[in-house]
Design a protein around this motif. Structure first.
Motif, PDB file in Angstrom:
ATOM      1  N   LEU A 160       3.401  10.327  -7.709  1.00 33.90           N
ATOM      2  CA  LEU A 160       2.184  10.842  -7.097  1.00 33.90           C
ATOM      3  C   LEU A 160       2.279  10.738  -5.576  1.00 33.90           C
ATOM      4  CD1 LEU A 160      -0.619   9.408  -9.429  1.00 33.90           C
ATOM      5  CD2 LEU A 160       0.249  11.751  -9.324  1.00 33.90           C
ATOM      6  N   GLU A 161       2.201  11.883  -4.922  1.00 31.82           N
ATOM      7  CA  GLU A 161       2.206  11.949  -3.462  1.00 31.82           C
ATOM      8  C   GLU A 161       0.774  11.872  -2.950  1.00 31.82           C
ATOM      9  OE1 GLU A 161       4.312  14.765  -0.044  1.00 31.82           O
ATOM     10  OE2 GLU A 161       3.798  15.618  -2.001  1.00 31.82           O
ATOM     11  N   PHE A 162       0.617  11.411  -1.704  1.00 31.78           N
ATOM     12  CA  PHE A 162      -0.689  11.359  -1.044  1.00 31.78           C
ATOM     13  C   PHE A 162      -1.653  10.386  -1.694  1.00 31.78           C
ATOM     14  CE2 PHE A 162      -0.068  15.952   0.484  1.00 31.78           C
ATOM     15  CZ  PHE A 162       0.578  15.498   1.607  1.00 31.78           C
ATOM     16  N   VAL A 163      -1.144   9.357  -2.339  1.00 30.40           N
ATOM     17  CA  VAL A 163      -2.022   8.297  -2.842  1.00 30.40           C
ATOM     18  C   VAL A 163      -2.326   7.359  -1.677  1.00 30.40           C
ATOM     19  CG1 VAL A 163      -2.280   6.391  -4.472  1.00 30.40           C
ATOM     20  CG2 VAL A 163      -1.031   8.458  -5.149  1.00 30.40           C
ATOM     21  N   GLY A 164      -3.591   7.116  -1.419  1.00 24.77           N
ATOM     22  CA  GLY A 164      -3.976   6.206  -0.351  1.00 24.77           C
ATOM     23  C   GLY A 164      -3.789   4.760  -0.770  1.00 24.77           C
ATOM     24  N   ILE A 165      -3.138   3.979   0.079  1.00 24.25           N
ATOM     25  CA  ILE A 165      -2.965   2.538  -0.132  1.00 24.25           C
ATOM     26  C   ILE A 165      -3.636   1.873   1.060  1.00 24.25           C
ATOM     27  CG2 ILE A 165      -1.313   0.701  -0.653  1.00 24.25           C
ATOM     28  CD1 ILE A 165      -0.998   3.134  -2.503  1.00 24.25           C
ATOM     29  N   TYR A 166      -4.729   1.145   0.838  1.00 20.88           N
ATOM     30  CA  TYR A 166      -5.496   0.695   2.002  1.00 20.88           C
ATOM     31  C   TYR A 166      -6.387  -0.501   1.678  1.00 20.88           C
ATOM     32  CZ  TYR A 166      -9.222   3.392  -0.309  1.00 20.88           C
ATOM     33  OH  TYR A 166     -10.133   3.869  -1.220  1.00 20.88           O
ATOM     34  N   ASN A 167      -6.907  -1.087   2.748  1.00 23.02           N
ATOM     35  CA  ASN A 167      -7.984  -2.067   2.678  1.00 23.02           C
ATOM     36  C   ASN A 167      -8.804  -1.913   3.951  1.00 23.02           C
ATOM     37  OD1 ASN A 167      -6.515  -3.445   4.719  1.00 23.02           O
ATOM     38  ND2 ASN A 167      -5.471  -4.731   3.213  1.00 23.02           N
ATOM     39  N   SER A 168      -9.631  -2.865   4.275  1.00 22.94           N
ATOM     40  CA  SER A 168     -10.505  -2.719   5.444  1.00 22.94           C
ATOM     41  C   SER A 168      -9.754  -2.785   6.765  1.00 22.94           C
ATOM     42  CB  SER A 168     -11.586  -3.811   5.422  1.00 22.94           C
ATOM     43  OG  SER A 168     -10.987  -5.096   5.464  1.00 22.94           O
ATOM     44  N   LYS A 169      -8.492  -3.217   6.740  1.00 23.95           N
ATOM     45  CA  LYS A 169      -7.733  -3.408   7.979  1.00 23.95           C
ATOM     46  C   LYS A 169      -6.619  -2.386   8.191  1.00 23.95           C
ATOM     47  CE  LYS A 169      -8.476  -8.437   8.063  1.00 23.95           C
ATOM     48  NZ  LYS A 169      -9.282  -8.441   9.293  1.00 23.95           N
ATOM     49  N   ASN A 170      -5.969  -1.957   7.116  1.00 24.47           N
ATOM     50  CA  ASN A 170      -4.781  -1.119   7.247  1.00 24.47           C
ATOM     51  C   ASN A 170      -4.757  -0.021   6.181  1.00 24.47           C
ATOM     52  OD1 ASN A 170      -3.872  -4.222   7.783  1.00 24.47           O
ATOM     53  ND2 ASN A 170      -2.996  -2.858   9.310  1.00 24.47           N
ATOM     54  N   HIS A 171      -3.899   0.956   6.389  1.00 22.64           N
ATOM     55  CA  HIS A 171      -3.736   1.996   5.371  1.00 22.64           C
ATOM     56  C   HIS A 171      -2.347   2.617   5.481  1.00 22.64           C
ATOM     57  CE1 HIS A 171      -4.046   5.184   8.384  1.00 22.64           C
ATOM     58  NE2 HIS A 171      -3.712   6.039   7.433  1.00 22.64           N
ATOM     59  N   THR A 172      -1.890   3.157   4.369  1.00 25.87           N
ATOM     60  CA  THR A 172      -0.689   3.966   4.328  1.00 25.87           C
ATOM     61  C   THR A 172      -0.848   4.925   3.155  1.00 25.87           C
ATOM     62  OG1 THR A 172       1.736   3.931   4.325  1.00 25.87           O
ATOM     63  CG2 THR A 172       0.638   2.396   2.852  1.00 25.87           C
ATOM     64  N   MET A 173       0.212   5.670   2.828  1.00 25.32           N
ATOM     65  CA  MET A 173       0.136   6.609   1.719  1.00 25.32           C
ATOM     66  C   MET A 173       1.513   6.778   1.099  1.00 25.32           C
ATOM     67  SD  MET A 173      -0.285  10.172   3.835  1.00 25.32           S
ATOM     68  CE  MET A 173       0.011  11.205   2.418  1.00 25.32           C
ATOM     69  N   THR A 174       1.556   7.293  -0.118  1.00 20.59           N
ATOM     70  CA  THR A 174       2.825   7.484  -0.800  1.00 20.59           C
ATOM     71  C   THR A 174       3.502   8.766  -0.325  1.00 20.59           C
ATOM     72  OG1 THR A 174       1.722   8.630  -2.625  1.00 20.59           O
ATOM     73  CG2 THR A 174       2.069   6.263  -2.864  1.00 20.59           C
ATOM     74  N   ASN A 175       4.843   8.776  -0.406  1.00 21.20           N
ATOM     75  CA  ASN A 175       5.599   9.977  -0.060  1.00 21.20           C
ATOM     76  C   ASN A 175       5.845  10.815  -1.322  1.00 21.20           C
ATOM     77  OD1 ASN A 175       7.712   8.746  -1.452  1.00 21.20           O
ATOM     78  ND2 ASN A 175       8.890   8.252   0.377  1.00 21.20           N
ATOM     79  N   ALA A 176       6.683  11.825  -1.222  1.00 20.75           N
ATOM     80  CA  ALA A 176       6.921  12.724  -2.350  1.00 20.75           C
ATOM     81  C   ALA A 176       7.589  12.012  -3.522  1.00 20.75           C
ATOM     82  CB  ALA A 176       7.776  13.907  -1.906  1.00 20.75           C
ATOM     83  N   ASP A 177       8.250  10.877  -3.273  1.00 22.03           N
ATOM     84  CA  ASP A 177       8.833  10.077  -4.347  1.00 22.03           C
ATOM     85  C   ASP A 177       7.805   9.155  -4.986  1.00 22.03           C
ATOM     86  OD1 ASP A 177      11.314  11.192  -3.878  1.00 22.03           O
ATOM     87  OD2 ASP A 177      12.031   9.537  -2.636  1.00 22.03           O
ATOM     88  N   GLY A 178       6.577   9.138  -4.433  1.00 19.07           N
ATOM     89  CA  GLY A 178       5.554   8.216  -4.917  1.00 19.07           C
ATOM     90  C   GLY A 178       5.687   6.820  -4.344  1.00 19.07           C
ATOM     91  N   ARG A 179       6.564   6.637  -3.360  1.00 15.24           N
ATOM     92  CA  ARG A 179       6.827   5.298  -2.820  1.00 15.24           C
ATOM     93  C   ARG A 179       5.988   5.006  -1.576  1.00 15.24           C
ATOM     94  NH1 ARG A 179      10.798   2.777  -5.309  1.00 15.24           N
ATOM     95  NH2 ARG A 179      12.283   4.004  -6.557  1.00 15.24           N
ATOM     96  N   PHE A 180       5.715   3.722  -1.391  1.00 11.08           N
ATOM     97  CA  PHE A 180       4.995   3.283  -0.195  1.00 11.08           C
ATOM     98  C   PHE A 180       5.442   1.877   0.173  1.00 11.08           C
ATOM     99  CE2 PHE A 180       2.417   1.421  -3.565  1.00 11.08           C
ATOM    100  CZ  PHE A 180       2.074   0.175  -3.056  1.00 11.08           C
ATOM    101  N   GLN A 181       5.199   1.539   1.422  1.00  8.02           N
ATOM    102  CA  GLN A 181       5.345   0.171   1.906  1.00  8.02           C
ATOM    103  C   GLN A 181       4.074  -0.153   2.674  1.00  8.02           C
ATOM    104  OE1 GLN A 181       8.959  -0.706   4.065  1.00  8.02           O
ATOM    105  NE2 GLN A 181       7.996  -2.404   5.170  1.00  8.02           N
ATOM    106  N   PHE A 182       3.450  -1.264   2.354  1.00  7.56           N
ATOM    107  CA  PHE A 182       2.144  -1.587   2.933  1.00  7.56           C
ATOM    108  C   PHE A 182       2.154  -3.012   3.450  1.00  7.56           C
ATOM    109  CE2 PHE A 182      -2.378  -2.962   2.316  1.00  7.56           C
ATOM    110  CZ  PHE A 182      -2.941  -2.126   3.266  1.00  7.56           C
ATOM    111  N   SER A 183       1.776  -3.176   4.719  1.00  9.00           N
ATOM    112  CA  SER A 183       1.684  -4.500   5.331  1.00  9.00           C
ATOM    113  C   SER A 183       0.287  -4.717   5.869  1.00  9.00           C
ATOM    114  CB  SER A 183       2.703  -4.639   6.471  1.00  9.00           C
ATOM    115  OG  SER A 183       4.019  -4.507   5.990  1.00  9.00           O
ATOM    116  N   SER A 184      -0.276  -5.882   5.593  1.00  5.51           N
ATOM    117  CA  SER A 184      -1.628  -6.171   6.055  1.00  5.51           C
ATOM    118  C   SER A 184      -1.850  -7.675   6.066  1.00  5.51           C
ATOM    119  CB  SER A 184      -2.662  -5.496   5.141  1.00  5.51           C
ATOM    120  OG  SER A 184      -3.975  -5.806   5.560  1.00  5.51           O
ATOM    121  N   SER A 185      -2.711  -8.134   6.968  1.00  5.00           N
ATOM    122  CA  SER A 185      -3.086  -9.550   6.984  1.00  5.00           C
ATOM    123  C   SER A 185      -4.061  -9.875   5.862  1.00  5.00           C
ATOM    124  CB  SER A 185      -3.718  -9.912   8.337  1.00  5.00           C
ATOM    125  OG  SER A 185      -4.852  -9.102   8.582  1.00  5.00           O
ATOM    126  N   SER A 186      -4.644  -8.818   5.270  1.00 10.36           N
ATOM    127  CA  SER A 186      -5.542  -8.999   4.124  1.00 10.36           C
ATOM    128  C   SER A 186      -4.758  -8.842   2.831  1.00 10.36           C
ATOM    129  CB  SER A 186      -6.679  -7.971   4.175  1.00 10.36           C
ATOM    130  OG  SER A 186      -7.449  -8.019   2.981  1.00 10.36           O
TER     131      SER A 186
END
Length: 388
Positions: A34-60
């Motif tokens: 799934l592409e364009f899936v939002g990965i987020y919280n109140s501090k940070n956000h990212t999204m998945t690429n065409a492979d469905g992959r993401f990397q997310f870093s946050s203090s929360s």
């Protein structure tokens, strides 16, 4: 009051500690990425690429995984495994053909000024362009910067103008072929053309048949559309996902197939657009209660041949836009033309920035292409700002 040095250092560590999570997001029904899936919280956000992959870093530690049309997953970084499965939201069985709206679409129109910024605002963006020639990647370009918009939507009182967008480019990487084996240079869009293409569009006029269905216990409405049979030169299908509480559009998908589109002449070559696909997701800001384009994708397929029709080539160009800090309080210092072919823009490559960038990961196919194309023995002329 004085604190021991150990206490100060401990506080500093916890203040800046980051939770880093990497995973792939799949559709539970068919295991497709799934592409364009939002990965987020109140501090940070990212999204998945065409492979469905993401990397997310946050203090929360909290993580929300969500794409419109799928059930929202609320979890923590500690609980995330290598693979996340999302379930499609179930459409409720009350599907009806729309014949006369004050319907829903008029309610959407009545709510435009309360739902969207019809005024100047600023945001940060990441824009990716990928060009394929007969199915193979031939060009990749990522541009990151700040954008000042005149408005998000154009109303009857606001006519588009090339001065509607001001861009400050802050980072760029590009690599690709200048010309293909037919010695053809494919012209990329300009910032102005792309931002205009990433404007929500209306597909509810007399040319369309509309169908409504609800999901999420009636909180969301799927308004699907398709051109009527008598419009046989082009076929348009798609849908809007509308929030039934405030009548805001949260997602748009539109696919256009052109039938017997006439060729345009360019020297000895002839070309025509075969299809266009647009996707947009809009998120509501808790700070302003306005909706902004959080991510968007614009795909175009072009057919190329010569005067004798001795060959047929296809170009597939895809642009992906993500935004953040909508209505942010920062200055935008214009340093690039919004009317210039994006691939002809020059800007230095900052390796440290791109090594740390995780807003939109490169796919495995893109990484292989970047490594292969910078081979010094390549017979093609390469244009790149990435230094080996």
């Amino acid at each position: 009051m004085k604190f021991p040095l150990f206490t100060i250092l401990l506080f500093s560590f916890f203040s800046y500690a980051q939770n880093s999570t990497s995973a792939i997001v799949l559709d539970r029904a068919d295991n497709s990425p799934l592409e364009f899936v939002g990965i987020y919280n109140s501090k940070n956000h990212t999204m998945t690429n065409a492979d469905g992959r993401f990397q997310f870093s946050s203090s929360s530690d909290s993580i929300i995984v969500y794409r419109v049309g799928y059930d929202k997953l609320i979890t923590t970084s500690q609980k995330v495994k290598d693979t996340i499965y999302l379930n499609k939201s179930v459409l409720e069985l009350n599907e009806v053909t729309v014949t006369n709206e004050k319907t829903l679409w008029q309610k959407v129109g009545d709510s435009v000024r309360s739902n969207y910024p019809i005024y100047p605002y600023k945001e940060k963006f990441l824009l990716r362009g990928v060009l394929r020639y007969n199915g193979e990647i031939t060009r990749i370009q990522d541009l990151q910067g700040k954008l000042e918009r005149r408005t998000l939507l154009y109303t009857k009182e606001i006519d588009p103008d090339k001065k509607d967008f001001k861009v400050e480019l802050t980072n760029m990487r590009k690599v690709g072929l200048v010309k293909d084996e037919k010695q053809v240079y494919f012209i990329f869009e300009t910032f102005y053309q792309l931002f205009m293409n990433f404007t929500p569009m209306n597909a509810t006029g007399d040319a369309f048949d509309l169908t409504e269905s609800t999901f999420n216990n009636g909180k969301k409405i799927n308004l699907s559309f398709h051109t009527k049979p008598e419009f046989d030169n082009e076929k348009v299908v798609g849908y809007y996902i509308i929030n039934n509480e405030d009548h805001a559009i949260e997602r748009i998908l539109m696919e256009i197939d052109f039938k017997n589109n006439p060729y345009k002449e360019d020297g000895k070559t002839r070309y025509r657009t075969v299809s266009v696909k647009k996707e947009m997701s809009l998120n509501k800001s808790l700070n302003t209660n306005k909706y902004y384009i959080s991510s968007a994708k614009y795909d175009v397929k072009v057919e190329l041949t010569d005067e004798q029709n001795s060959y047929t080539s296809y170009y597939d160009v895809s642009f992906i836009l993500t935004t953040s800090d909508n209505e942010g309080d920062f200055e935008v210092k214009k340093n690039v033309s919004t009317s210039k072919d994006l691939f002809k823009i020059n800007y230095p490559y900052d390796q440290s920035y791109w090594n740390a960038q995780n807003q939109l990961l490169l796919t495995d196919e893109m990484l292989d292409f970047i490594e292969k194309i910078q081979d010094p023995n390549s017979e093609f002329k390469i244009k790149s700002n990435i230094k080996n």
